[in-house]
Write a protein that holds these residues in place. Structure first.
Motif, mmCIF file in Angstrom:
data_model
loop_
_atom_site.group_PDB
_atom_site.id
_atom_site.type_symbol
_atom_site.label_atom_id
_atom_site.label_comp_id
_atom_site.label_asym_id
_atom_site.label_seq_id
_atom_site.Cartn_x
_atom_site.Cartn_y
_atom_site.Cartn_z
ATOM 1 N N SER A 70 0.837 -1.203 0.000
ATOM 2 C CA SER A 70 0.000 0.000 0.000
ATOM 3 C C SER A 70 0.873 1.255 0.000
ATOM 4 N N LYS A 71 2.025 1.181 0.669
ATOM 5 C CA LYS A 71 2.974 2.307 0.600
ATOM 6 C C LYS A 71 3.776 2.126 -0.693
ATOM 7 N N GLY A 72 3.070 2.380 -1.803
ATOM 8 C CA GLY A 72 3.604 2.055 -3.132
ATOM 9 C C GLY A 72 4.888 2.781 -3.490
ATOM 10 N N HIS A 73 5.186 3.878 -2.781
ATOM 11 C CA HIS A 73 6.430 4.601 -3.092
ATOM 12 C C HIS A 73 7.665 3.754 -2.783
ATOM 13 N N ALA A 74 7.491 2.629 -2.071
ATOM 14 C CA ALA A 74 8.626 1.737 -1.797
ATOM 15 C C ALA A 74 8.756 0.655 -2.882
ATOM 16 N N THR A 119 -0.605 0.520 -6.677
ATOM 17 C CA THR A 119 -0.650 1.350 -5.469
ATOM 18 C C THR A 119 0.220 2.594 -5.624
ATOM 19 N N GLY A 120 0.137 3.466 -4.644
ATOM 20 C CA GLY A 120 0.910 4.698 -4.673
ATOM 21 C C GLY A 120 0.080 5.845 -4.123
ATOM 22 N N SER A 121 -1.225 5.762 -4.345
ATOM 23 C CA SER A 121 -2.108 6.714 -3.715
ATOM 24 C C SER A 121 -2.383 6.156 -2.321
ATOM 25 N N LEU A 122 -1.730 6.733 -1.328
ATOM 26 C CA LEU A 122 -1.712 6.157 0.016
ATOM 27 C C LEU A 122 -3.116 5.911 0.566
ATOM 28 N N GLY A 123 -3.256 4.824 1.268
ATOM 29 C CA GLY A 123 -4.531 4.469 1.892
ATOM 30 C C GLY A 123 -5.280 3.406 1.100
ATOM 31 N N GLY A 152 3.053 6.706 8.349
ATOM 32 C CA GLY A 152 2.536 8.007 7.911
ATOM 33 C C GLY A 152 1.267 7.817 7.094
ATOM 34 N N GLU A 153 1.243 6.746 6.343
ATOM 35 C CA GLU A 153 0.073 6.426 5.521
ATOM 36 C C GLU A 153 -1.192 6.327 6.371
ATOM 37 N N LEU A 154 -1.010 5.973 7.638
ATOM 38 C CA LEU A 154 -2.168 5.823 8.530
ATOM 39 C C LEU A 154 -2.887 7.152 8.766
ATOM 40 N N LYS A 182 8.593 5.374 12.027
ATOM 41 C CA LYS A 182 8.493 6.618 12.815
ATOM 42 C C LYS A 182 8.708 7.916 12.046
ATOM 43 N N LYS A 183 8.818 7.805 10.736
ATOM 44 C CA LYS A 183 8.963 9.023 9.928
ATOM 45 C C LYS A 183 8.013 8.973 8.743
ATOM 46 N N GLN A 184 7.597 10.132 8.306
ATOM 47 C CA GLN A 184 6.804 10.188 7.078
ATOM 48 C C GLN A 184 7.492 11.114 6.104
ATOM 49 N N ILE A 242 13.455 1.090 10.961
ATOM 50 C CA ILE A 242 14.189 2.364 10.893
ATOM 51 C C ILE A 242 14.139 2.835 9.444
ATOM 52 N N LYS A 243 13.778 4.079 9.261
ATOM 53 C CA LYS A 243 13.776 4.606 7.893
ATOM 54 C C LYS A 243 15.235 4.675 7.412
ATOM 55 N N GLY A 244 15.526 4.050 6.291
ATOM 56 C CA GLY A 244 16.911 3.977 5.805
ATOM 57 C C GLY A 244 17.645 2.737 6.307
ATOM 58 N N ASN A 256 15.516 11.580 4.787
ATOM 59 C CA ASN A 256 15.833 10.352 4.013
ATOM 60 C C ASN A 256 14.583 9.749 3.360
ATOM 61 N N HIS A 257 13.546 10.534 3.228
ATOM 62 C CA HIS A 257 12.320 10.014 2.596
ATOM 63 C C HIS A 257 12.550 9.840 1.099
ATOM 64 N N SER A 258 12.823 10.954 0.427
ATOM 65 C CA SER A 258 13.180 10.883 -0.983
ATOM 66 C C SER A 258 14.593 11.441 -1.078
HETATM 67 C C1 LIG Z 1 -2.944 10.020 -1.078
HETATM 68 C C2 LIG Z 1 -1.516 10.401 -1.086
HETATM 69 N N1 LIG Z 1 -1.110 11.547 -0.501
HETATM 70 C C3 LIG Z 1 0.202 11.912 -0.514
HETATM 71 C C4 LIG Z 1 1.130 11.119 -1.131
HETATM 72 C C5 LIG Z 1 2.593 11.538 -1.158
HETATM 73 N N2 LIG Z 1 3.418 10.729 -0.272
HETATM 74 C C6 LIG Z 1 4.183 9.733 -0.738
HETATM 75 S S1 LIG Z 1 5.008 8.938 0.468
HETATM 76 C C7 LIG Z 1 4.361 9.928 1.666
HETATM 77 C C8 LIG Z 1 4.710 9.727 3.110
HETATM 78 C C9 LIG Z 1 4.272 8.411 3.605
HETATM 79 O O1 LIG Z 1 4.795 8.143 4.872
HETATM 80 P P1 LIG Z 1 4.917 6.660 5.389
HETATM 81 O O2 LIG Z 1 3.653 5.966 5.132
HETATM 82 O O3 LIG Z 1 5.375 6.713 6.779
HETATM 83 O O4 LIG Z 1 5.991 6.075 4.393
HETATM 84 P P2 LIG Z 1 7.479 5.538 4.707
HETATM 85 O O5 LIG Z 1 7.965 6.179 5.951
HETATM 86 O O6 LIG Z 1 7.337 4.083 4.857
HETATM 87 O O7 LIG Z 1 8.280 5.915 3.496
HETATM 88 C C10 LIG Z 1 3.506 10.878 1.103
HETATM 89 C C11 LIG Z 1 2.776 11.907 1.856
HETATM 90 C C12 LIG Z 1 0.668 9.923 -1.737
HETATM 91 N N3 LIG Z 1 1.507 9.066 -2.349
HETATM 92 N N4 LIG Z 1 -0.639 9.582 -1.694
#
Ligand SMILES: Cc1ncc(C[n+]2csc(CCOP(=O)(O)OP(=O)(O)O)c2C)c(N)n1
Ligand SMILES: [Mg+2]
Length: 286
Positions: A70-74, A119-123, A152-154, A182-184, A242-244, A256-258
């Motif tokens: 669900s945290k598709g950015h990973a 995925t990628g649109s969080l939630g 953070g997705e929560l 612990k980081k978003q 741990i992030k990273g 260290n997010h992006s």
């Molecule tokens: C609906 C939505 N809002 C905003 C974003 C932009 N966004 C991508 S990652 C992220 C932070 C997510 O934090 P977390 O879930 O803690 O991810 P992690 O720490 O695992 O990288 C945000 C706000 C998104 N992808 N989808």
């Protein structure tokens, strides 16, 4: 049943390869979600190296377990896990997010073998996993769905709607895993929107909750094994990560997010880490 020595070594080796390839692919791309990719490396190694029922040569095999990131950015971490378990060629990782690639930075089930949910649109992945688990139950399947959600997705209310349903319907085959790093995006979860005690919250929602350190392969394996044995309650694993994770320089990097690979310092740290991982992998393979 725990992990046998040989099995443990294989999973450990897989984790090192996933970490190496994740860093490599994101560095090649020039910028990407490194922190949240690295925090789930060990989790993915246990899932793809041991716990999941999969068939890399038949990615759409009906009797497979599913995974919803669900945290598709990973995505980079998931692609590295798939490449190292034979779903596609490792060389594809070099094309991460390039035009026309089958590896977009966020997972797309229509583009990549082994990706079960777009995925990628969080939630949104939380509802998808609930739906997939419901479908599996209706078809009397014994397969599992693994749902990986960010802490953070929560912030997204949709997660809590989905959790409420998963717990109500006792979808025991939907294993919810919260990556509590612990980081978003731009700070700690504590300062942005205090999560309070996630374990207590999930318990209040009706879940059986266990915890595992994000880098502890054995603890992760045990938590998943234990979750599979629960038959009358929804299950949630809180990954204390741990992030990273796994690369000290990136663990300590505040932002260290992006990560942008545009300075000598960052590039050198990445090259050092890649060389070190390569050396460890060689050693283990001998
Ligand atoms: C609906 C939505 N809002 C905003 C974003 C932009 N966004 C991508 S990652 C992220 C932070 C997510 O934090 P977390 O879930 O803690 O991810 P992690 O720490 O695992 O990288 C945000 C706000 C998104 N992808 N989808
Ligand atoms: Mg996070």
């Amino acid at each position: 049943m725990g992990m046998l020595t040989e099995e443990r070594q294989q999973v450990e080796l897989l984790a090192k390869k996933i970490r190496r390839d994740t860093l490599f692919a994101i560095k090649k791309m020039g910028q990407g979600h490194l922190g949240g990719s690295l925090s789930i490396v060990e989790l993915l190694a246990v899932l793809y190296g041991k716990q999941m029922t999969i068939n890399p040569k038949q990615p759409l095999w009906e009797n497979r377990d599913r995974l919803v990131l669900s945290k598709g950015h990973a995505g980079a971490a998931l692609y590295s896990a798939l490449a190292n378990t034979g779903f596609f060629d490792r060389e594809l990782l070099e094309t991460l997010n390039e035009g026309g690639t089958s590896l977009p930075s966020h997972p797309d089930r229509n583009k990549t073998p082994g990706i079960d949910a777009t995925t990628g649109s969080l939630g949104q992945g939380t509802s998808m996993a609930a739906g997939i688990a419901t479908g599996l139950r209706l078809s009397q399947s014994e397969n599992y769905v693994y749902l990986i959600v960010g802490d953070g997705e929560l912030n997204e209310g949709q997660c809590w709607e989905a959790f409420q349903y998963i717990a109500h319907a006792k979808l025991t085959h939907c294993i919810v895993i919260i990556d509590e790093n612990k980081k978003q995006l731009d700070g700690t979860t504590e300062e942005i929107l205090t999560p309070f005690d996630l374990a207590e919250k999930m318990k209040a929602f009706g879940f059986y909750v266990s915890k595992a350190k994000g880098a502890d392969l054995l603890a992760i394996d045990q938590a998943i094994q234990q979750s599979k044995e629960i038959e009358d309650q929804a299950v949630c694993i809180i990954l204390d990560s741990i992030k990273g994770q796994g690369i000290p320089y990136f663990e300590e990097l505040a932002d260290n997010h992006s990560v942008k690979f545009n300075s000598e310092e960052v590039n050198q740290a990445a090259e050092r880490a890649l060389a070190e991982l390569e050396r460890e992998i060689k050693e283990m393979e001998e």
